[in-house]
Design an enzyme around this catalytic site. Structure first.
Site, PDB file in Angstrom:
ATOM      1  N   SER A 107       0.876  -1.174   0.000  1.00 14.71           N
ATOM      2  CA  SER A 107       0.000   0.000   0.000  1.00 14.71           C
ATOM      3  C   SER A 107       0.912   1.223   0.000  1.00 14.71           C
ATOM      4  O   SER A 107       2.105   1.127   0.298  1.00 14.71           O
ATOM      5  CB  SER A 107      -0.853  -0.019   1.266  1.00 14.71           C
ATOM      6  OG  SER A 107      -1.386   1.258   1.524  1.00 14.71           O
ATOM      7  N   TYR A 144      -2.045  -1.332  10.208  1.00 11.95           N
ATOM      8  CA  TYR A 144      -1.962  -1.406   8.740  1.00 11.95           C
ATOM      9  C   TYR A 144      -0.612  -0.867   8.255  1.00 11.95           C
ATOM     10  O   TYR A 144       0.074  -1.489   7.452  1.00 11.95           O
ATOM     11  CB  TYR A 144      -3.121  -0.595   8.154  1.00 11.95           C
ATOM     12  CG  TYR A 144      -3.357  -0.787   6.682  1.00 11.95           C
ATOM     13  CD1 TYR A 144      -4.147  -1.832   6.210  1.00 11.95           C
ATOM     14  CD2 TYR A 144      -2.812   0.083   5.748  1.00 11.95           C
ATOM     15  CE1 TYR A 144      -4.387  -2.000   4.858  1.00 11.95           C
ATOM     16  CE2 TYR A 144      -3.043  -0.072   4.395  1.00 11.95           C
ATOM     17  CZ  TYR A 144      -3.824  -1.120   3.947  1.00 11.95           C
ATOM     18  OH  TYR A 144      -4.059  -1.281   2.598  1.00 11.95           O
TER      19      TYR A 144
HETATM   20  N1  LIG Z   1      -8.516  -0.599  -1.497  1.00 11.44           N
HETATM   21  C1  LIG Z   1      -7.453   0.165  -1.289  1.00 11.44           C
HETATM   22  O1  LIG Z   1      -7.513   1.387  -1.270  1.00 11.44           O
HETATM   23  C2  LIG Z   1      -6.116  -0.462  -1.089  1.00 11.44           C
HETATM   24  C3  LIG Z   1      -4.982   0.341  -1.271  1.00 11.44           C
HETATM   25  C4  LIG Z   1      -3.744  -0.212  -1.086  1.00 11.44           C
HETATM   26  C5  LIG Z   1      -3.633  -1.542  -0.755  1.00 11.44           C
HETATM   27  N2  LIG Z   1      -4.732  -2.305  -0.587  1.00 11.44           N
HETATM   28  C6  LIG Z   1      -4.552  -3.711  -0.212  1.00 11.44           C
HETATM   29  O2  LIG Z   1      -5.094  -4.543  -1.198  1.00 11.44           O
HETATM   30  C7  LIG Z   1      -5.483  -5.764  -0.611  1.00 11.44           C
HETATM   31  C8  LIG Z   1      -6.899  -6.099  -1.052  1.00 11.44           C
HETATM   32  O3  LIG Z   1      -7.777  -5.106  -0.555  1.00 11.44           O
HETATM   33  P1  LIG Z   1      -9.109  -4.685  -1.308  1.00 11.44           P
HETATM   34  O4  LIG Z   1      -9.168  -3.222  -1.231  1.00 11.44           O
HETATM   35  O5  LIG Z   1      -9.205  -5.354  -2.614  1.00 11.44           O
HETATM   36  O6  LIG Z   1     -10.180  -5.240  -0.260  1.00 11.44           O
HETATM   37  P2  LIG Z   1     -11.398  -6.236  -0.386  1.00 11.44           P
HETATM   38  O7  LIG Z   1     -12.070  -6.188   0.931  1.00 11.44           O
HETATM   39  O8  LIG Z   1     -12.174  -5.974  -1.611  1.00 11.44           O
HETATM   40  O9  LIG Z   1     -10.664  -7.647  -0.573  1.00 11.44           O
HETATM   41  C9  LIG Z   1      -9.967  -8.275   0.463  1.00 11.44           C
HETATM   42  C10 LIG Z   1     -10.266  -9.759   0.420  1.00 11.44           C
HETATM   43  O10 LIG Z   1      -9.554 -10.385   1.504  1.00 11.44           O
HETATM   44  C11 LIG Z   1     -10.409 -11.359   2.055  1.00 11.44           C
HETATM   45  N3  LIG Z   1     -10.076 -11.681   3.431  1.00 11.44           N
HETATM   46  C12 LIG Z   1     -10.305 -10.935   4.552  1.00 11.44           C
HETATM   47  N4  LIG Z   1      -9.938 -11.601   5.636  1.00 11.44           N
HETATM   48  C13 LIG Z   1      -9.440 -12.801   5.211  1.00 11.44           C
HETATM   49  C14 LIG Z   1      -8.924 -13.945   5.871  1.00 11.44           C
HETATM   50  N5  LIG Z   1      -8.857 -14.003   7.217  1.00 11.44           N
HETATM   51  N6  LIG Z   1      -8.502 -14.980   5.127  1.00 11.44           N
HETATM   52  C15 LIG Z   1      -8.616 -14.954   3.774  1.00 11.44           C
HETATM   53  N7  LIG Z   1      -9.113 -13.907   3.096  1.00 11.44           N
HETATM   54  C16 LIG Z   1      -9.529 -12.854   3.810  1.00 11.44           C
HETATM   55  C17 LIG Z   1     -11.807 -10.723   1.981  1.00 11.44           C
HETATM   56  O11 LIG Z   1     -12.835 -11.681   2.125  1.00 11.44           O
HETATM   57  C18 LIG Z   1     -11.758 -10.066   0.622  1.00 11.44           C
HETATM   58  O12 LIG Z   1     -12.238 -10.919  -0.390  1.00 11.44           O
HETATM   59  C19 LIG Z   1      -5.334  -5.612   0.896  1.00 11.44           C
HETATM   60  O13 LIG Z   1      -4.124  -6.221   1.313  1.00 11.44           O
HETATM   61  C20 LIG Z   1      -5.250  -4.111   1.068  1.00 11.44           C
HETATM   62  O14 LIG Z   1      -4.521  -3.746   2.176  1.00 11.44           O
HETATM   63  C21 LIG Z   1      -5.990  -1.798  -0.753  1.00 11.44           C
END
Ligand SMILES: NC(=O)c1ccc[n+]([C@@H]2O[C@H](COP(=O)([O-])OP(=O)(O)OC[C@H]3O[C@@H](n4cnc5c(N)ncnc54)[C@H](O)[C@@H]3O)[C@@H](O)[C@H]2O)c1
Length: 272
Positions: free
Chosen positions: A153, A166
């Site tokens: 991130s 985080y």
């Molecule tokens: N959305 C943003 O702005 C953003 C920015 C930078 C980084 N990220 C990172 O990207 C990654 C994905 O995030 P996203 O935004 O797509 O979120 P999201 O909530 O759409 O997807 C996350 C997925 O992880 C799964 N998950 C949660 N707990 C879990 C567990 N215990 N075991 C297995 N799976 C589990 C959820 O069910 C979900 O399908 C994360 O690591 C997040 O930190 C997101």
């Protein structure tokens, strides 16, 4: 000249995407599938996981090498994560690509940050990527080819208020990335960390409500004031497929010398 495929193809590669049922993970799984990979999606969201796999399998064209499999796994449970890795290795033999993406967020100041949640985030966002890297590296070494993409991130590089766990674990993911790059390089394995600013996913949609409460501002102001700080010169949220495109490039032969890197897609956030 090093030969590089003019059109990237990953046909015949086996990929694992954690958190592949939603958001960025889902977009990465879809992209890798479209490039010919067999993709194993793991997630706790069983309904969405099966739905994504069903949709992908329904879209395969004749002659395509792509396959998709869903395996329910709670990646915050170490033993379950290790069992998942063994099942995948038994089923596929080799894992060529690992995308560590499963993640959650908690918005709270340090002094009231719930310890249980801190420990859960550590297990899910740091211990699980380590365990999976550990489990899959030997088969990558045997294949003399491997790609690990850790979804970090912008908070792998800078902090924001009320996100201590985080920020800590996303920074540490860069350490895992560099360590993997250093050890994996001689075996044809690269490891990189993608560092996006805010991406339009369910994880962010939930944060809009949390941030509005913590900062005492209306939800309508959260995107403009919190998610797009004034140094973001491109004033919009990213879309998941923009992250997936970079992930696919990092898995391609063209990226064989990109390793140990922090790949920012941050709308200019950290440039000034
Ligand atoms: N959305 C943003 O702005 C953003 C920015 C930078 C980084 N990220 C990172 O990207 C990654 C994905 O995030 P996203 O935004 O797509 O979120 P999201 O909530 O759409 O997807 C996350 C997925 O992880 C799964 N998950 C949660 N707990 C879990 C567990 N215990 N075991 C297995 N799976 C589990 C959820 O069910 C979900 O399908 C994360 O690591 C997040 O930190 C997101």
């Amino acid at each position: 000249m090093i030969p590089i495929e003019p059109r990237p193809t990953l046909a015949g590669r086996n990929a694992v995407v954690t958190g592949g049922a939603s958001g960025i993970g889902e977009a990465c799984a879809r992209k890798l599938f479209s490039l010919g990979c067999t993709v194993v999606i793991s997630d706790v969201n069983v309904e969405r996981g099966h739905a994504v796999v069903q949709e992908l399998m329904g879209s395969t064209e004749e002659g395509s090498s792509s396959k998709a499999i869903f395996i329910e796994t709670d990646m915050s449970q170490g033993e379950e994560t290790k069992q998942f890795a063994q099942t995948v290795l038994k089923t596929l033999g080799t894992v060529h690509i690992l995308v560590n993406c499963a993640g959650i967020q908690t918005v709270s100041p340090i002094e009231s940050f719930p310890e249980e949640r801190f420990r859960l985030m550590n297990e899910l966002m740091l211990v699980a990527p380590f365990l999976l890297t550990q489990a899959f590296l030997p088969s990558m070494y045997e294949a003399k080819w491997g790609r690990i993409v850790n979804i970090g991130s912008i908070h792998s590089l800078v902090a924001s208020p009320a996100k201590v766990a985080y920020v800590m674990f996303k920074h540490a993911l860069v350490g895992l990335t560099k360590s993997t790059a250093v050890e994996g390089g001689p075996h044809g394995v690269t490891a990189n960390c993608i560092c996006p600013s805010y991406v339009r996913t369910p994880l962010v949609e939930k944060q809009i409500a949390d941030q509005a409460i913590i900062r005492g501002i209306p939800e309508s102001e959260v995107i403009e004031k919190v998610m797009l700080p004034s140094n973001c010169v491109i004033r919009r949220l990213l879309e998941p497929n923009e992250v997936a495109e970079l992930c696919a490039f990092l898995c391609s032969d063209a990226a064989q010398c990109i390793t140990g890197s922090e790949q920012k897609i941050d709308c200019g956030w950290t440039s000034q």
